[in-house]
Motif scaffolding. Structure first.
Motif, mmCIF file in Angstrom:
data_model
loop_
_atom_site.group_PDB
_atom_site.id
_atom_site.type_symbol
_atom_site.label_atom_id
_atom_site.label_comp_id
_atom_site.label_asym_id
_atom_site.label_seq_id
_atom_site.Cartn_x
_atom_site.Cartn_y
_atom_site.Cartn_z
ATOM 1 N N LYS A 175 43.623 87.244 96.703
ATOM 2 C CA LYS A 175 44.465 88.444 96.726
ATOM 3 C C LYS A 175 45.461 88.501 95.571
ATOM 4 N N CYS A 176 45.438 87.511 94.722
ATOM 5 C CA CYS A 176 46.435 87.415 93.648
ATOM 6 C C CYS A 176 46.093 88.359 92.500
ATOM 7 N N THR A 177 47.050 89.182 92.113
ATOM 8 C CA THR A 177 46.845 90.105 90.997
ATOM 9 C C THR A 177 47.500 89.623 89.710
ATOM 10 N N ASN A 178 48.505 88.778 89.816
ATOM 11 C CA ASN A 178 49.266 88.375 88.632
ATOM 12 C C ASN A 178 49.254 86.859 88.455
ATOM 13 N N VAL A 179 48.520 86.389 87.445
ATOM 14 C CA VAL A 179 48.517 84.964 87.099
ATOM 15 C C VAL A 179 49.033 84.772 85.674
ATOM 16 N N SER A 180 49.807 85.722 85.177
ATOM 17 C CA SER A 180 50.332 85.632 83.822
ATOM 18 C C SER A 180 51.221 84.406 83.664
ATOM 19 N N ASN A 181 51.045 83.712 82.551
ATOM 20 C CA ASN A 181 51.843 82.525 82.219
ATOM 21 C C ASN A 181 51.739 81.417 83.270
ATOM 22 N N MET A 182 50.738 81.452 84.102
ATOM 23 C CA MET A 182 50.674 80.518 85.231
ATOM 24 C C MET A 182 50.714 79.057 84.770
ATOM 25 N N PHE A 183 49.981 78.757 83.691
ATOM 26 C CA PHE A 183 49.972 77.397 83.144
ATOM 27 C C PHE A 183 50.408 77.401 81.674
ATOM 28 N N TYR A 184 51.235 78.335 81.316
ATOM 29 C CA TYR A 184 51.687 78.453 79.928
ATOM 30 C C TYR A 184 52.317 77.143 79.436
ATOM 31 N N SER A 185 51.814 76.653 78.323
ATOM 32 C CA SER A 185 52.338 75.440 77.671
ATOM 33 C C SER A 185 52.236 74.194 78.549
ATOM 34 N N CYS A 186 51.258 74.148 79.422
ATOM 35 C CA CYS A 186 50.964 72.901 80.151
ATOM 36 C C CYS A 186 50.081 72.055 79.238
ATOM 37 N N SER A 187 50.676 71.524 78.211
ATOM 38 C CA SER A 187 49.932 70.924 77.112
ATOM 39 C C SER A 187 49.429 69.516 77.386
ATOM 40 N N SER A 188 49.676 68.988 78.577
ATOM 41 C CA SER A 188 49.118 67.684 78.937
ATOM 42 C C SER A 188 47.944 67.808 79.907
ATOM 43 N N MET A 189 47.695 69.001 80.408
ATOM 44 C CA MET A 189 46.544 69.227 81.282
ATOM 45 C C MET A 189 45.263 69.216 80.443
ATOM 46 N N ASN A 217 59.553 75.610 83.642
ATOM 47 C CA ASN A 217 60.372 74.787 82.739
ATOM 48 C C ASN A 217 60.823 73.466 83.367
ATOM 49 N N ASN A 218 59.941 72.865 84.141
ATOM 50 C CA ASN A 218 60.160 71.490 84.599
ATOM 51 C C ASN A 218 59.559 70.573 83.537
ATOM 52 N N TYR A 219 60.317 70.295 82.516
ATOM 53 C CA TYR A 219 59.788 69.662 81.309
ATOM 54 C C TYR A 219 59.272 68.241 81.531
ATOM 55 N N GLY A 224 55.680 76.102 81.192
ATOM 56 C CA GLY A 224 56.588 75.209 80.482
ATOM 57 C C GLY A 224 56.588 73.778 80.961
ATOM 58 N N CYS A 225 55.660 73.410 81.851
ATOM 59 C CA CYS A 225 55.583 72.020 82.341
ATOM 60 C C CYS A 225 54.755 71.201 81.354
ATOM 61 N N LYS A 226 55.360 70.822 80.271
ATOM 62 C CA LYS A 226 54.649 70.234 79.135
ATOM 63 C C LYS A 226 54.040 68.867 79.431
ATOM 64 N N LEU A 227 54.596 68.126 80.386
ATOM 65 C CA LEU A 227 54.075 66.797 80.695
ATOM 66 C C LEU A 227 53.183 66.783 81.937
#
Length: 400
Positions: free
Chosen positions: A137-151, A94-96, A120-123
């Protein structure tokens, strides 16, 4: 003397600092064991350059380091993401206003959880060094880029996602990304991978390369509202590890392709959970290689599968129902919501359904009784011969 500090967790939490405090830019934190949440809720923080920090292997987590820093625009952190770090979850959540992050020189090979790292990093438009991510080794990438709508792109084929068990909403709402490539990964080695909402609302996604076989615990909403996605043929999606609990089903393939309006082809679906609303508004869908319902599936939550399909495109489907006597319950719910009367099925599709049905048990209130027949659109009904219909009626089913 920063070398005497052993813990800086929450050190600046909620303060009004606008940058890394003077004198800390090149801090020697070689004895610090806890550096998580350092700038948590620093609502006025605008820039963060940690390239001068010196850490030791004692520090293993950067959890929530910049959590809710809602004015942060840029950060440089490659220097602290080294092989001793195992937890990067919620690091920038959520760093908007965040626009750029530099992770150049990072070593993430020991990270085990990265959930919600940039959620939540929308910009956010650029992560410098993102191709250096090594999530072996990473098992959990859930929501990793959720709503990164400028990527606009993610080169996931370089990230080494071989150990992942949760991709929940990993790229959901990333609506400017046109392609993804997971084809190099083995998503068949584990029964427990959660693909729920993985690509939901990626409205610009046209192509996604997948391995030929995906086995997971949940595919609900995986491609929900991927309005530009065209072709998913040649892929088997297997959700047979889920065991329903009576009428209630929390996993399966519900809304998996909902609102995929440009989707023309889908591979093979093997399912034991809910498939409710899976193909809603898929008006250009022309073929599903096979829909397989595994044994012992509860029927209740499997209706309105093809709701809102206008029938403008002829649809070819091979139906395979292991416990055939329960078959029609896949399509009609308690309220009589029929899901067979929407698509313009090919004759061969309907015949495959009839051949897959078991013998009707004669219960007057059951689906398939005279009061609740299997209903097809008139154009489909006209394609069926009397011999076709006899396949179903000989088993006691009522067809309309």
């Amino acid at each position: 003397d920063w070398t005497k500090i052993t813990k800086i967790s929450n050190m600046f939490r909620g303060t009004a600092i606008t940058a890394v405090p003077s004198g800390m830019e090149n801090a020697d934190l070689s004895n610090a064991t806890d550096i998580s949440s350092v700038f948590n809720y620093c609502g006025q923080l605008e820039t963060a350059d940690l390239s001068g920090w010196k850490l030791s292997s004692k520090a293993t987590s950067v959890y929530a380091m910049f959590h809710m820093c809602q004015k942060l625009k840029s950060a440089k952190i490659g220097n602290i993401l080294k092989s001793h770090i195992t937890n990067t979850s919620q690091m920038f959540v959520n760093n908007y206003l965040l626009e750029t992050v530099d992770i150049t020189g990072c070593d993430t090979s020991m990270v085990t959880t990265a959930d919600s790292m940039f959620s939540g990093c929308k910009l956010l438009r650029e992560v410098k060094g993102i191709d250096e991510l090594n999530l072996t080794k990473c098992t959990n990438v859930s929501n990793m880029f959720y709503s990164c709508s400028s990527m606009t792109e993610f080169n996931v084929d370089k990230w080494h996602l071989d150990s992942v068990t949760s991709c929940y909403a990993m790229f959901a709402n990333c609506d400017k990304v046109a392609s993804l490539d997971f084809s190099s990964y083995n998503f068949n080695k584990s029964d427990s991978i959660d693909f729920t909402n993985m690509c939901a609302n990626m409205t610009s996604l046209i192509t996604i390369k997948l391995p030929s076989y995906l086995k997971g615990s949940n595919f609900n909403g995986m491609f929900n509202t991927c309005k530009s996605l065209v072709d998913l043929s040649g892929v088997t999606f297997d959700c047979t590890t889920y065991t329903p609990n009576g009428r209630e089903q929390t996993a399966g393939m519900s809304s998996m392709f909902r609102e995929c309006k440009e989707l023309t082809k889908i591979g093979r679906l093997i399912n034991r959970g809910s498939i409710r609303g899976a193909f809603v508004s898929c008006n250009n869908l022309a073929s599903i290689e096979e829909i397989v319902w595994a044994n012992n599936i509860s029927w209740y939550d499997n209706y309105v599968i093809f709701q809102n399909i206008n029938g403008s495109t002829e649809l070819s489907v091979k139906f395979s129902i292991a416990d055939g006597a329960y078959g029609p319950g896949r399509f009609v719910g308690d309220a009589g919501n029929n899901s067979l009367d929407k698509p313009n099925f090919t004759r061969e599709s309907v015949v495959s359904l009839f051949n897959s049905l078991g013998t009707f048990d004669g219960t007057s209130t059951a689906i398939g009784s005279s009061s609740r027949p299997l209903v097809f659109r008139s154009t489909v009904r006209a394609k069926l011969t009397s011999a076709d219909i006899a396949i179903a009626t000989a088993k006691g089913w009522t067809i309309a």
